[in-house]
Design an enzyme around this catalytic site. Sequence first.
Site, PDB file in Angstrom:
ATOM      1  N   THR A   1       1.540  -7.908  -0.570  1.00 63.12           N
ATOM      2  CA  THR A   1       2.687  -7.483  -1.500  1.00 63.12           C
ATOM      3  C   THR A   1       2.018  -6.439  -2.584  1.00 63.12           C
ATOM      4  OG1 THR A   1       4.127  -8.661  -2.942  1.00 63.12           O
ATOM      5  CG2 THR A   1       1.988  -9.514  -2.880  1.00 63.12           C
ATOM      6  N   GLU A   2       3.115  -5.766  -2.938  1.00 60.59           N
ATOM      7  CA  GLU A   2       2.964  -4.442  -3.954  1.00 60.59           C
ATOM      8  C   GLU A   2       2.303  -4.770  -5.346  1.00 60.59           C
ATOM      9  OE1 GLU A   2       6.997  -3.138  -2.419  1.00 60.59           O
ATOM     10  OE2 GLU A   2       5.854  -4.747  -1.696  1.00 60.59           O
ATOM     11  N   ASN A   3       2.497  -6.010  -5.695  1.00 61.06           N
ATOM     12  CA  ASN A   3       1.707  -6.419  -7.050  1.00 61.06           C
ATOM     13  C   ASN A   3       0.740  -6.839  -6.847  1.00 61.06           C
ATOM     14  OD1 ASN A   3       3.290  -8.718  -5.557  1.00 61.06           O
ATOM     15  ND2 ASN A   3       3.104  -9.746  -7.440  1.00 61.06           N
TER      16      ASN A   3
END
Length: 217
Positions: free
Chosen positions: A46-48
């Site tokens: 996930t990008e975060n």
Amino acid sequence: MLDLKQQIAKRAAEELSDGDVVNLGIGIPTLVADFVPGGIDVFIHTENGLLGVGPTPGEDEIDPDLVNAGKLPVTETIGSSFFSSADSFAMIRGHHVDVAILGTLQVDATGRISNWSVPGKAILGVGGAMDLLVGAKKVIVTMTHSASDGTPKIVDRCTLPITAERKVDMIITELAVFTVGPEGLTLVELMPGVGIEEVKKHTEANFLISLLEDETK
């Protein structure tokens, strides 16, 4: 019994292979984590800043500090790792993501998508979709076949802003599965109980047909 969105997510999960690094977009794609086939290990990114996203947590498992890029609560798998958003996007842009599964508003006849902006509505920005389209090795779209007003989402030409020039590789809806190649879209699979005429009725873009013989009946 699975609902419509879960059925789409389950079919998308069947495209994953052992060892894949997978990024799941907002919406239907987030459900894919619940349907990873048994016997294979995938690493959901996930990008975060998390590699090792697990299935959707139960109500008694929710950690408000553990969320995906869409701010939804997630679980973590054994051996997961955390890192900065900058490192996360470096993984994407460096082509270290094997499969990206994205939601979208429209797909055109060549496989380009519009998935981030609706004119006149407030938006947060394109997010990671543009980077994933450029950086992921394979891109799968999961979406309902028609919009809420019944209009087709697989169109001749996108009327909403294009996310990137990169074409997706596969489209999965509740009606059918399409692959995308140099000649455009090819219908390769019908969902249970769905006929070709129903798919044609709800699809604006032209497409080729390459089904198993028993699926055309």
